[in-house]
Scaffold this motif. Structure first.
Motif, PDB file in Angstrom:
ATOM      1  N   VAL A 362       0.732  -1.309  -0.025  1.00 65.43           N
ATOM      2  CA  VAL A 362       0.133  -0.005  -0.025  1.00 65.43           C
ATOM      3  C   VAL A 362       0.809   1.330  -0.034  1.00 65.43           C
ATOM      4  O   VAL A 362       0.504   2.328  -0.589  1.00 65.43           O
ATOM      5  N   LYS A 368      -4.298   5.588  -3.648  1.00 62.73           N
ATOM      6  CA  LYS A 368      -4.503   4.631  -2.456  1.00 62.73           C
ATOM      7  C   LYS A 368      -6.144   4.268  -2.320  1.00 62.73           C
ATOM      8  O   LYS A 368      -6.503   3.328  -1.987  1.00 62.73           O
ATOM      9  N   PRO A 419      -5.507   0.196  -3.537  1.00 64.33           N
ATOM     10  CA  PRO A 419      -5.803  -1.046  -2.770  1.00 64.33           C
ATOM     11  C   PRO A 419      -7.331  -0.956  -2.222  1.00 64.33           C
ATOM     12  O   PRO A 419      -7.693  -1.738  -1.981  1.00 64.33           O
ATOM     13  N   TYR A 420      -7.874   0.243  -2.421  1.00 67.61           N
ATOM     14  CA  TYR A 420      -9.507   0.360  -1.973  1.00 67.61           C
ATOM     15  C   TYR A 420     -10.250   1.148  -2.871  1.00 67.61           C
ATOM     16  O   TYR A 420      -9.659   2.343  -3.295  1.00 67.61           O
ATOM     17  N   ASP A 438     -11.776  -4.558  -1.193  1.00 69.68           N
ATOM     18  CA  ASP A 438     -10.188  -4.696  -1.030  1.00 69.68           C
ATOM     19  C   ASP A 438      -9.720  -5.270  -2.235  1.00 69.68           C
ATOM     20  O   ASP A 438      -9.995  -6.210  -2.946  1.00 69.68           O
ATOM     21  N   TRP A 455     -10.210   5.070   9.090  1.00 75.59           N
ATOM     22  CA  TRP A 455     -10.122   3.746   8.618  1.00 75.59           C
ATOM     23  C   TRP A 455      -9.088   3.557   7.440  1.00 75.59           C
ATOM     24  O   TRP A 455      -8.346   2.528   7.389  1.00 75.59           O
ATOM     25  N   LEU A 456      -9.267   4.439   6.622  1.00 78.72           N
ATOM     26  CA  LEU A 456      -8.186   4.316   5.444  1.00 78.72           C
ATOM     27  C   LEU A 456      -6.885   4.663   5.969  1.00 78.72           C
ATOM     28  O   LEU A 456      -5.846   3.772   5.644  1.00 78.72           O
ATOM     29  N   ASP A 458      -5.461   4.181   8.597  1.00 79.99           N
ATOM     30  CA  ASP A 458      -4.959   3.077   9.544  1.00 79.99           C
ATOM     31  C   ASP A 458      -4.644   1.779   8.661  1.00 79.99           C
ATOM     32  O   ASP A 458      -3.249   1.466   8.706  1.00 79.99           O
ATOM     33  N   LYS A 459      -5.254   1.830   7.476  1.00 84.78           N
ATOM     34  CA  LYS A 459      -4.913   0.579   6.731  1.00 84.78           C
ATOM     35  C   LYS A 459      -3.744   0.863   5.802  1.00 84.78           C
ATOM     36  O   LYS A 459      -2.980   0.164   5.261  1.00 84.78           O
ATOM     37  N   LEU A 460      -3.825   2.367   5.518  1.00 86.85           N
ATOM     38  CA  LEU A 460      -2.601   2.616   4.595  1.00 86.85           C
ATOM     39  C   LEU A 460      -1.199   2.937   5.325  1.00 86.85           C
ATOM     40  O   LEU A 460      -0.091   3.180   4.616  1.00 86.85           O
ATOM     41  N   LYS A 461      -1.140   2.586   6.605  1.00 88.78           N
ATOM     42  CA  LYS A 461      -0.016   2.728   7.482  1.00 88.78           C
ATOM     43  C   LYS A 461       1.291   1.688   6.956  1.00 88.78           C
ATOM     44  O   LYS A 461       0.936   0.535   6.756  1.00 88.78           O
TER      45      LYS A 461
END
Ligand code: GAP
Length: 461
Positions: A362, A368, A419-420, A438, A455-456, A458-461
């Protein structure tokens, strides 16, 4: 979903090259003029991918370390620098021409590819072996010139300077000539390193394998200065591991990396140890990064040629010395090619459809998230989707897409590795939530709009 194994690696390479052009990653340069000498432009998604790789590198090796600082030196440097570094005399490759069809080859590569032996640096032997044993791969004749050396630096001229100046063939030189400025202006203490990202130019005899070997490319280089008394082997290994870790962060699988240590006889006279990290590109294993112990060769040469004292003063012992240096070097374009090769996959889906998907980690994905209204002609959906897009776009690289059916839009985003995908549908208007899909699992979940950005992130970290 079934992952298709692409058995023919040549085919995989061709598919990657075609996708890069079709989807705006990498274009052959100057196509309207018939193309130009294996030069490439990074298109809108390519430049994002490349910038993300450079950001990841800068963060890992400069920002997150207390023993590293950055630099951005010029491409055109004092010609004396190249005399001191040995590039004027020694930055040569051996070339050989076919007298029949006029094709030009790098002599050592031709021999290693056809006969599997390494004669790099042995000019007379190269001529003999090629003239006696190798047919021109292009026309099949055995009518060769002598092999001869060719200096790979590009020459140009500069107002007010007599004689040629050169486009730098590596970024490292700019670091060494500013070593004194850095130690005089910043509170750095040995061991410490200076890192730089920038363009380098080499008049390669044969540019090939897409962006693997090109004449204008980018490097990310570090000169890590250590005391001559340091037990350097453990540090050398640490750097090797960090370099491999970086390749893994770009998406490489561990089994696609290997180390190649330069033999004593091929090692430059000043180097104690040099190891190339090779990656299994679609055309086979080839150099990705390098790591060299260069001793004090560079600083002592620049001290000699400039007449300046480049020694480091150790404030605790009061001793002055010329530091030794470890040089981890990375090619940006080779990182991009690694990321594309590792990410590229083709899948047969349950509904009989196929998809091509770039499964980038990611952090390096060019886009993203993509935001879609389910239907283009329902203004309430479009307005809501735009609202979400506007809210996200300052912090998350996003795209808005309302073109074609949702399936097509997913395929489009899969092909650029997003990714999303976020879809605003009629339930959104009732429940204030969206569907997030996903890229890799293709699973969908509903996320409340007020929670979406976090939420995003966090997922992209
Ligand atoms: N200062 C050391 C140095 O320049 P190098 O092995 O010649 O070492 C470093 O180059 C890295 O630069 C290579 O590992 C590779 O990733 C990249 N590189 C070198 N020549 C290149 C070319 N013609 N095209 C693309 N990348 C290249």
């Amino acid at each position: 979903m079934v992952k298709k194994v692409i058995s023919n690696n040549q085919e995989k390479m061709e598919k990657i090259v075609a996708l890069c052009k079709r989807k705006g990653f990498i274009f052959p340069a100057c196509e309207i003029y018939g193309g130009f000498a294996n030069a490439y432009s990074y298109g809108p998604y390519g430049v994002e991918l490349k910038n993300n790789i450079k950001k990841l590198w800068w963060h890992k090796f400069i920002d997150s370390r207390e023993d590293m600082v950055g630099l951005d030196g010029p491409i055109l440097l004092h010609p004396k620098l190249w005399e001191a570094s040995g590039h004027l005399d020694g930055f040569n490759d051996a070339m050989i021409d076919c007298k029949e069809c006029k094709m030009r080859y790098r002599a050592d590569n031709l021999i290693s590819e056809v006969l599997g032996i390494d004669l790099e640096g042995k000019l007379a032997e190269m001529t003999k072996v090629i003239q006696e044993q190798i047919k021109c791969p292009n026309c099949g004749k055995k009518k060769w010139t002598e092999a001869r050396y060719f200096n790979m630096m590009f020459k140009t001229e500069m107002n007010g300077i007599e004689g040629p100046v050169y486009l730098r063939p590596e970024t490292a030189g700019a670091i060494f000539v500013d070593f004194k400025n850095v130690i005089d202006s910043c509170r750095v203490r040995i061991p410490f390193g200076i890192g730089q990202i920038g363009k380098a130019f080499r008049n390669e005899i044969v540019a090939r394998n897409f962006i693997f070997r090109i004449r204008e490319f980018e490097q990310m280089e570090i000169e890590y200065f250590i005391s001559p008394e340091t037990n350097w082997e453990p540090l050398f290994n640490e750097w090797l591991e960090l370099q491999e870790e970086f390749a893994l962060e770009l998406g490489a699988r561990r089994e696609d990396l290997r180390r190649y240590e330069h033999s004593k006889e091929k090692l430059s006279h000043y180097s104690r140890k040099t190891i190339d990290i090779e990656y299994n590109f679609p055309f086979g294993f080839a150099e990705l990064f390098g790591l060299a112990h260069r001793g004090d060769f560079d600083l002592s040469q620049h001290q000699k040629f400039s007449g300046q004292d480049l020694q480091y003063l150790d404030h605790t012992t009061g001793k002055k010395y010329l530091p030794h240096v470890l040089e981890p070097t990375f090619g940006v374009d080779r990182c991009v090619l690694l990321a594309l090769s590792a990410a590229y996959s083709e899948e047969d889906l349950a509904d009989g459809e196929k998809r091509v998907v770039l499964k980038f980690p990611v952090k390096i994905a060019p886009i993203k998230a993509a935001v879609f209204p389910l239907l283009k002609n329902k203004s309430e959906l479009v307005v809501k989707a735009k609202e979400i897009f506007d809210d996200l776009k300052d912090e998350i690289k996003c795209e808005f897409d309302d073109n074609g059916n949702i399936g097509k839009r997913y395929r489009r985003q899969d092909e650029i590795g997003t990714p999303y995908c976020i879809t605003v549908d009629f339930d959104t208007l009732q429940n204030n939530d969206v569907t997030v899909r996903d890229r890799d699992t293709m699973r969908q979940e509903r996320i409340k709009i007020p929670e979406l950005k976090h939420w995003l992130i966090d997922k992209l970290k």
